[in-house]
Design a protein around this motif. Structure first.
Motif, PDB file in Angstrom:
ATOM      1  N   ASP B  38     -14.496  -2.040   2.822  1.00 47.05           N
ATOM      2  CA  ASP B  38     -13.465  -2.314   1.810  1.00 47.05           C
ATOM      3  C   ASP B  38     -12.534  -1.119   1.631  1.00 47.05           C
ATOM      4  O   ASP B  38     -11.307  -1.279   1.552  1.00 47.05           O
ATOM      5  CB  ASP B  38     -14.121  -2.655   0.463  1.00 47.05           C
ATOM      6  N   ALA B  42      -8.650  -1.157   2.425  1.00 44.09           N
ATOM      7  CA  ALA B  42      -7.639  -0.811   1.410  1.00 44.09           C
ATOM      8  C   ALA B  42      -6.695   0.247   1.951  1.00 44.09           C
ATOM      9  O   ALA B  42      -5.474   0.159   1.755  1.00 44.09           O
ATOM     10  CB  ALA B  42      -8.334  -0.316   0.138  1.00 44.09           C
ATOM     11  N   ALA B  43      -7.234   1.232   2.622  1.00 42.87           N
ATOM     12  CA  ALA B  43      -6.393   2.287   3.205  1.00 42.87           C
ATOM     13  C   ALA B  43      -5.537   1.721   4.331  1.00 42.87           C
ATOM     14  O   ALA B  43      -4.356   2.069   4.474  1.00 42.87           O
ATOM     15  CB  ALA B  43      -7.282   3.413   3.737  1.00 42.87           C
ATOM     16  N   GLU B  46      -2.464  -0.084   3.231  1.00 45.10           N
ATOM     17  CA  GLU B  46      -1.389   0.793   2.734  1.00 45.10           C
ATOM     18  C   GLU B  46      -0.856   1.724   3.812  1.00 45.10           C
ATOM     19  O   GLU B  46      -0.108   2.668   3.510  1.00 45.10           O
ATOM     20  CB  GLU B  46      -1.907   1.635   1.554  1.00 45.10           C
ATOM     21  N   TYR B  70      -9.593 -10.775   6.075  1.00 46.49           N
ATOM     22  CA  TYR B  70     -10.134 -10.226   4.836  1.00 46.49           C
ATOM     23  C   TYR B  70      -9.399  -8.940   4.445  1.00 46.49           C
ATOM     24  O   TYR B  70      -9.028  -8.741   3.282  1.00 46.49           O
ATOM     25  CB  TYR B  70     -11.628  -9.948   5.055  1.00 46.49           C
ATOM     26  N   ASN B  73      -5.916  -9.343   2.986  1.00 47.50           N
ATOM     27  CA  ASN B  73      -5.833  -9.764   1.576  1.00 47.50           C
ATOM     28  C   ASN B  73      -5.639  -8.579   0.631  1.00 47.50           C
ATOM     29  O   ASN B  73      -5.158  -8.769  -0.496  1.00 47.50           O
ATOM     30  CB  ASN B  73      -7.112 -10.510   1.184  1.00 47.50           C
ATOM     31  N   PHE B  74      -5.999  -7.390   1.087  1.00 47.47           N
ATOM     32  CA  PHE B  74      -5.817  -6.209   0.213  1.00 47.47           C
ATOM     33  C   PHE B  74      -4.339  -5.926  -0.062  1.00 47.47           C
ATOM     34  O   PHE B  74      -4.004  -5.324  -1.075  1.00 47.47           O
ATOM     35  CB  PHE B  74      -6.486  -4.980   0.852  1.00 47.47           C
ATOM     36  N   LYS B  76      -2.307  -7.997  -0.940  1.00 47.50           N
ATOM     37  CA  LYS B  76      -1.879  -8.833  -2.076  1.00 47.50           C
ATOM     38  C   LYS B  76      -2.238  -8.200  -3.417  1.00 47.50           C
ATOM     39  O   LYS B  76      -1.829  -8.702  -4.459  1.00 47.50           O
ATOM     40  CB  LYS B  76      -2.541 -10.214  -1.998  1.00 47.50           C
ATOM     41  N   LEU B  77      -3.016  -7.126  -3.351  1.00 46.76           N
ATOM     42  CA  LEU B  77      -3.466  -6.512  -4.607  1.00 46.76           C
ATOM     43  C   LEU B  77      -2.444  -5.522  -5.159  1.00 46.76           C
ATOM     44  O   LEU B  77      -2.799  -4.517  -5.753  1.00 46.76           O
ATOM     45  CB  LEU B  77      -4.805  -5.780  -4.386  1.00 46.76           C
ATOM     46  N   CYS B  78      -1.207  -5.821  -4.926  1.00 47.50           N
ATOM     47  CA  CYS B  78      -0.154  -4.929  -5.411  1.00 47.50           C
ATOM     48  C   CYS B  78       0.382  -5.466  -6.740  1.00 47.50           C
ATOM     49  O   CYS B  78       0.725  -6.652  -6.850  1.00 47.50           O
ATOM     50  CB  CYS B  78       0.958  -4.872  -4.375  1.00 47.50           C
ATOM     51  N   LEU B  79       0.446  -4.613  -7.730  1.00 45.54           N
ATOM     52  CA  LEU B  79       0.905  -5.041  -9.064  1.00 45.54           C
ATOM     53  C   LEU B  79       2.420  -5.164  -9.091  1.00 45.54           C
ATOM     54  O   LEU B  79       3.127  -4.293  -8.586  1.00 45.54           O
ATOM     55  CB  LEU B  79       0.474  -4.023 -10.123  1.00 45.54           C
ATOM     56  N   ARG B  80       2.895  -6.237  -9.682  1.00 39.45           N
ATOM     57  CA  ARG B  80       4.339  -6.385  -9.906  1.00 39.45           C
ATOM     58  C   ARG B  80       4.640  -6.030 -11.357  1.00 39.45           C
ATOM     59  O   ARG B  80       3.951  -6.522 -12.267  1.00 39.45           O
ATOM     60  CB  ARG B  80       4.777  -7.827  -9.625  1.00 39.45           C
TER      61      ARG B  80
END
Lengths: 161, 306
Positions: B38, B42-43, B46, B70, B73-74, B76-80
Motif C-alpha cells: 500500500d 501510494a508513492a 504520486e 488496485y 485506485n490510490f 483517486k484519494l486526492c482531496l478536492r
C-alpha cells in the motif's frame, strides 16, 4: 511589499489560508482568528517581505500559529484518541470527496496538514517541508501513510471497491 | 581467530565465517506485505518513487494486473477543496494614509454639509414662527422705559353696545296732513361689535426696543393681515411623503431630518458621527451638538424652533 501588494495578498491568498486552517482544525472561529493573527503579523513586517514569497510565508506562519493553538487547547482532540468503533458508525454519505474529508478529520494533525497542502494547494514535497519545518523525507512518509489511512477508512465504510 | 604479529598494537582480524543460508534473507517484490505494498502504491500513484523501485513495481504489475488496478485506485484519494470562505477577510484590507485622510475629510465635510443644509432649510420656518404672535413666552423681551410709556396698550376696550333705531314712515299723498303718528315701532337689531384691535401686539425677543413706536388706536387696522404659516419646500415635501405613507398628517422635525442624514452617512461610510440634543433641567432643548472623530460643535436652538 507595498500596501497595494499587501491587499492583493489578502484577496488572493486569504481564502486559501483560511481553508487550509479550517480544514485542519475544523473550527470556523479559531480558523478566522488564526488567519487574522497571521495577516496582522504580516502587516507588522510588511516592508521586510517580498511579494513573491508571501504565499509561502502566510502558510508557514498560519501553520505555526495553528500548531500553537492545538498545543494550548486541550479541546482539540487528536485522532489517536478515537476508537475504531466510533470512527465508522456515523458515515452514510457516498460522495467520495465528502467521505475523504470525514476520513481526513481522523488523521493526526501533521498528516492532515501535509495532505491538505499537497492536495489543496499543490505544493511540492520540498515546499511543504519548508512550511511545516519537516524534512522532505518526513513529508513523503506522512503523505503516503496518510493516503493508506484514507484508503483503509474507505475500505471500512465500503466506499473502496 | 588469529592475532597479528604486531605486539605493540595487537588486534583481532575477522575470520572467514559466513551465514550458512544467506539466500533466505533476500526478498522479492512478491514478498511485500499488504501494508508495504500500500505504501509503495501510494508513492507510485504520486510519482514519488525512484526509477529502480518503479521498475520493480511495474514488473510486479505485469505478473499481477489486479495489483496495478488496485494501485491505480490510490490516485483517486486526492482531496478536492471546498469553497470555504471567511466573511471577515475584507476587514484585513488596509488603506493608504492619503486615502484614509481623504475619506475621513470627505465624510466629515458631508456630515457638516448635511447639518448646515438642515439648519438652512429650517431657518425660514424658525423666522416665521418668531414673527407669529401668540407662540410661547419671550422672557428676553426688553422694553426701554420711554418706549414702554409710548407703546400702545395691549388692552381690549369694551365698546358700548350701539343701538340702531329705525322709524317706519308711511307716505300717502304729497300735501296730506300727516295722520296721527302711529306709535313708533322700534326694531332692535343685533349689535355689531367693532373691535379695533382684535389681537394684542406681542413684543418678541430680538427686537430692538428703541425701534418701537407709539401708534394711535385709530391707526391700528381693524384686522391684521397675518399670513398663514407657510412651510418651506423641504418640509412640505417630506410632510407630503409621510402623509402618503401613513395616511395622516404628521409634523416634521428638523432635528429628525438632520439625524437621519447623519445616520445614512454613518451606514454608508462606516463613520461614527453623532447628533444629540442638549436638554436643560427644565426639559427644554437648548442646543444641538454634533460629534465626530475630527469635528465637534454645538449650535444653540431657538425656542421657537422646538
Amino acid at each position: 511589499m507595498t500596501v497595494k501588494e499587501y491587499n492583493n495578498a489578502v484577496r488572493e491568498h486569504g481564502d486559501h489560508v483560511y481553508r487550509f486552517i479550517f480544514r485542519s482544525i475544523r473550527d470556523k472561529h479559531r480558523a478566522g482568528d488564526i488567519v487574522q493573527d497571521t495577516y496582522e503579523k504580516l502587516w507588522r513586517c510588511v516592508t521586510e517581505i517580498e511579494y513573491a514569497a508571501v504565499k509561502a510565508w502566510l502558510f508557514t506562519s498560519a501553520y505555526n500559529r495553528m500548531i500553537d493553538v492545538i498545543r494550548k487547547d486541550s479541546r482539540l482532540v487528536d485522532v489517536e484518541f478515537y476508537d475504531d468503533a466510533s470512527l465508522y458508525a456515523e458515515e452514510s454519505s457516498t460522495d467520495l470527496n465528502e467521505v475523504l474529508h470525514h476520513a481526513l478529520e481522523r488523521l493526526p494533525a501533521v498528516q492532515r496538514s501535509v495532505i491538505l497542502l499537497r492536495d489543496y494547494e499543490g505544493y511540492h514535497y520540498s515546499e511543504i517541508a519548508d512550511i511545516t519545518g519537516l524534512t522532505e523525507h518526513q513529508v513523503k512518509t506522512y503523505i503516503f501513510r496518510g493516503r493508506v489511512a484514507l484508503k483503509n477508512y474507505l475500505v471500512k465504510t465500503s466506499v473502496w471497491q | 581467530m588469529a592475532i597479528n604479529d604486531d605486539t605493540d598494537y595487537p588486534r583481532l582480524t575477522p575470520p572467514d565465517d559466513s551465514y550458512p543460508s544467506p539466500g533466505k534473507l533476500f526478498r522479492s517484490v512478491n514478498d511485500l506485505t499488504d501494508d508495504q505494498f500500500d505504501l509503495l502504491a501510494a508513492a507510485w500513484s504520486e510519482n514519488a518513487l525512484p526509477d529502480d523501485s518503479i521498475a520493480e513495481l511495474e514488473a510486479l504489475f505485469v505478473s499481477d494486473p489486479g495489483k496495478k488496478a488496485y494501485a491505480e485506485n490510490f490516485s483517486k484519494l486526492c482531496l478536492r477543496p471546498y469553497n470555504d470562505k471567511w466573511n471577515g477577510l475584507y476587514t484585513l484590507l488596509r488603506t493608504r494614509p492619503a486615502a484614509k485622510i481623504i475619506r475621513r475629510v470627505s465624510i466629515t465635510m458631508m456630515a457638516a454639509a448635511a447639518v448646515i443644509l438642515a439648519f438652512l432649510a429650517l431657518w425660514p420656518v424658525m423666522e416665521r414662527q418668531t414673527a407669529i404672535p401668540g407662540h410661547g413666552n419671550y422672557p428676553a423681551a426688553a422694553m426701554a422705559p420711554e418706549a414702554s410709556e409710548k407703546a400702545p396698550m395691549a388692552v381690549m376696550e369694551e365698546m358700548p353696545e350701539p343701538v340702531v333705531a329705525f322709524t317706519k314712515m308711511s307716505v300717502t299723498s304729497e300735501k296730506k296732513e300727516l295722520p296721527a303718528a302711529e306709535p313708533e315701532q322700534v326694531v332692535k337689531i343685533t349689535p355689531v361689535i367693532v373691535n379695533a384691535r382684535p389681537e394684542a401686539p406681542v413684543i418678541t425677543a430680538g427686537i430692538d426696543s428703541r425701534e418701537l413706536m407709539a401708534v394711535n388706536l385709530n391707526e391700528i387696522p381693524a384686522s391684521l393681515n397675518i399670513p398663514e404659516k407657510e412651510e418651506n419646500w423641504i418640509r412640505k415635501g417630506i410632510s407630503g411623503l409621510s402623509k402618503n405613507i401613513k395616511k395622516e398628517k404628521t409634523p416634521v422635525d428638523g432635528y429628525v431630518i438632520a439625524k437621519t442624514c447623519i445616520k445614512g452617512v454613518n451606514s454608508v461610510f462606516g463613520s461614527e458621527m453623532e447628533l444629540e440634543k442638549v436638554i436643560s433641567e427644565n426639559g427644554d432643548i437648548i442646543a444641538v451638538s454634533f460629534n465626530s472623530s475630527l469635528l465637534s460643535f454645538s449650535a444653540p436652538v431657538r425656542k421657537s424652533s422646538q
